[in-house]
Scaffold this active site. Structure first.
Site, mmCIF file in Angstrom:
data_model
loop_
_atom_site.group_PDB
_atom_site.id
_atom_site.type_symbol
_atom_site.label_atom_id
_atom_site.label_comp_id
_atom_site.label_asym_id
_atom_site.label_seq_id
_atom_site.Cartn_x
_atom_site.Cartn_y
_atom_site.Cartn_z
ATOM 1 N N ASN A 1 -5.823 -0.967 -10.342
ATOM 2 C CA ASN A 1 -5.649 -2.419 -10.262
ATOM 3 C C ASN A 1 -6.758 -3.084 -9.461
ATOM 4 O O ASN A 1 -7.492 -3.923 -9.980
ATOM 5 C CB ASN A 1 -4.295 -2.759 -9.631
ATOM 6 N N GLU A 2 -6.847 -2.734 -8.180
ATOM 7 C CA GLU A 2 -7.792 -3.431 -7.312
ATOM 8 C C GLU A 2 -8.049 -2.651 -6.036
ATOM 9 O O GLU A 2 -7.261 -1.768 -5.647
ATOM 10 C CB GLU A 2 -7.279 -4.824 -6.948
ATOM 11 N N ARG B 1 -7.349 -12.872 14.058
ATOM 12 C CA ARG B 1 -8.759 -13.172 13.818
ATOM 13 C C ARG B 1 -9.114 -12.915 12.357
ATOM 14 O O ARG B 1 -8.827 -11.848 11.822
ATOM 15 C CB ARG B 1 -9.627 -12.297 14.723
ATOM 16 N N ASP C 1 5.886 -1.227 -11.028
ATOM 17 C CA ASP C 1 4.446 -0.993 -11.061
ATOM 18 C C ASP C 1 4.011 0.002 -9.995
ATOM 19 O O ASP C 1 3.060 0.765 -10.201
ATOM 20 C CB ASP C 1 3.702 -2.318 -10.869
ATOM 21 N N ARG D 1 1.659 5.304 -8.755
ATOM 22 C CA ARG D 1 1.784 6.664 -8.194
ATOM 23 C C ARG D 1 1.575 7.707 -9.285
ATOM 24 O O ARG D 1 0.912 8.733 -9.078
ATOM 25 C CB ARG D 1 3.160 6.843 -7.537
ATOM 26 N N TYR E 1 -2.608 -8.393 -7.523
ATOM 27 C CA TYR E 1 -3.030 -9.027 -6.264
ATOM 28 C C TYR E 1 -4.037 -10.149 -6.522
ATOM 29 O O TYR E 1 -3.959 -11.232 -5.931
ATOM 30 C CB TYR E 1 -3.639 -7.962 -5.354
ATOM 31 N N ALA E 2 -5.002 -9.919 -7.420
ATOM 32 C CA ALA E 2 -6.014 -10.931 -7.707
ATOM 33 C C ALA E 2 -5.378 -12.204 -8.255
ATOM 34 O O ALA E 2 -5.822 -13.321 -7.955
ATOM 35 C CB ALA E 2 -7.044 -10.387 -8.703
#
Length: 358
Positions: free
Chosen positions: A150-151, A161, A76, A81, A193-194
């Site tokens: 994608n995202e 933090r 992917d 790319r 990723y989601a």
């Protein structure tokens, strides 16, 4: 008219270079000119030796305007790319998976010859995939403008933090929370990723935008699916001074200081993917994720619509004695159905298990 196919491969892997050479040989044998970048061709021929296949060099012999199709050999990441390269030229991408899941790829390595044959015979269709338009603002000024297939993932800038954010949909604030990040994705990115962050799988035919929090410290921090015409926004709060970073498809990155704002809308320019197989998205899910489907029977081939029938009418039972009108005569006495109380044998001198108490 000469047909040309651009071959993009991950030349850092031997398997990818072997697949690229095999694809070039098959295309050349069928009177289609394979095209490669100069550096990728040098890597392939330098590692595998010089072949007798006539190939052209992109940006030297031809341009992207002369290309019919782009065949991408890799995972992917290689396809993403390639999307950067061809998006402005309206060229379809045909992926052959050499990676792990390879959800953007159309076929697997062992199907390479069949895939090339489909290209030769023009037995492929092209579908458009929605992209995201991403704008980063600081103090009302645009500091970055990019896109994603994608995202776009907002992540905390350091491990120590968490980042404080407030989410927004269509110009109205939704909720604020501390988190490791927020993913805003397309249906194509819903399996990337989601998906790993706990978001829903959205079929490519659904036009929608997704917002998925990552490890949020909040009660209402659920994945959201909104209209494709909506505007998603995330602001990095200044409460704890933490900074963030955004990644678009894991390739293009922008650092975010506290107070920065990310606005995400549907892009007017999609990415085109070529399809050689007519399998449904459900079949792709089962194949890519190796989902168990044992016991499935499916719809019966002889199944037909049942004929409409009259439902039976149930008559309500009425009492034998009519309760309507004045009653004459004495009211019958009902029997006493109460259970008489029984005397308890508990003396108060025994414990719970029958021991004598002192």
């Amino acid at each position: 008219m000469t047909r040309r196919v651009l071959i993009l491969a991950h030349t850092g892997r031997e398997e990818s270079m072997l697949a690229a050479l095999e694809a070039c040989v098959e295309l050349h044998a069928n009177s289609i000119v394979p095209v490669m970048y100069a550096d990728e061709l040098a890597d392939m021929t330098g590692y595998l030796g010089v072949s007798g296949v006539k190939m052209e060099i992109l940006d030297r012999d031809v341009t992207l305007a002369d290309i019919e199709l782009v065949m991408v050999l890799g995972g992917d990441g290689t396809i993403l790319r390639a999307a950067e390269i061809v998006r402005d030229f309206d060229l379809p991408l045909l992926g052959v998976n050499l990676g792990h899941v390879g959800f953007l790829a159309e076929s697997e390595r062992e199907e390479l010859i069949q895939t090339v044959a489909a290209v030769v015979q023009r037995k492929y269709t092209v579908e458009e995939r929605m992209c995201l338009d991403v704008v980063v603002k600081v103090a009302g000024k645009v500091v970055a403008h990019t896109w994603a297939l994608n995202e776009v993932a907002l992540e905390k800038g350091n491990r120590e933090r968490m980042i404080e954010v407030v989410t927004e949909v269509d110009g109205r604030p939704l909720t604020s929370f501390g988190c490791d990040g927020v993913v805003m994705a397309t249906p194509t990115g819903s399996t990337a990723y989601a998906f790993s962050a706990g978001g829903p799988v959205v079929w490519p035919g659904v036009e929608a935008l997704l917002m998925v929090p990552i490890s949020a410290h909040a009660l209402f921090a659920k994945p959201l699916v909104v209209a494709p015409t909506s505007t998603l926004a995330v602001e990095v709060l200044t409460r704890n001074g933490a900074y963030g970073v955004i990644w678009c498809d894991g390739r293009r990155t922008v650092d975010l200081l506290p107070g920065a704002r990310i606005e995400v809308t549907r892009s007017s320019k999609p990415v085109k993917l070529a399809r050689t197989q007519q399998s449904t998205f459900s079949e792709r899910l089962v194949r890519k994720f190796e989902l168990p489907v044992q016991g499935w029977r499916g719809p019966s081939a002889e199944e037909s619509q049942p004929t409409t029938t009259q439902l039976p009418i149930i008559n309500t039972l009425r009492p034998k004695t009519s309760l309507e009108g004045p009653r004459t005569g004495p009211i019958p006495q009902l029997p006493d159905l109460r259970i008489p109380p029984q005397e308890s044998q508990y003396s108060g001198t025994q414990g719970f298990y029958g021991e004598e108490t002192k």
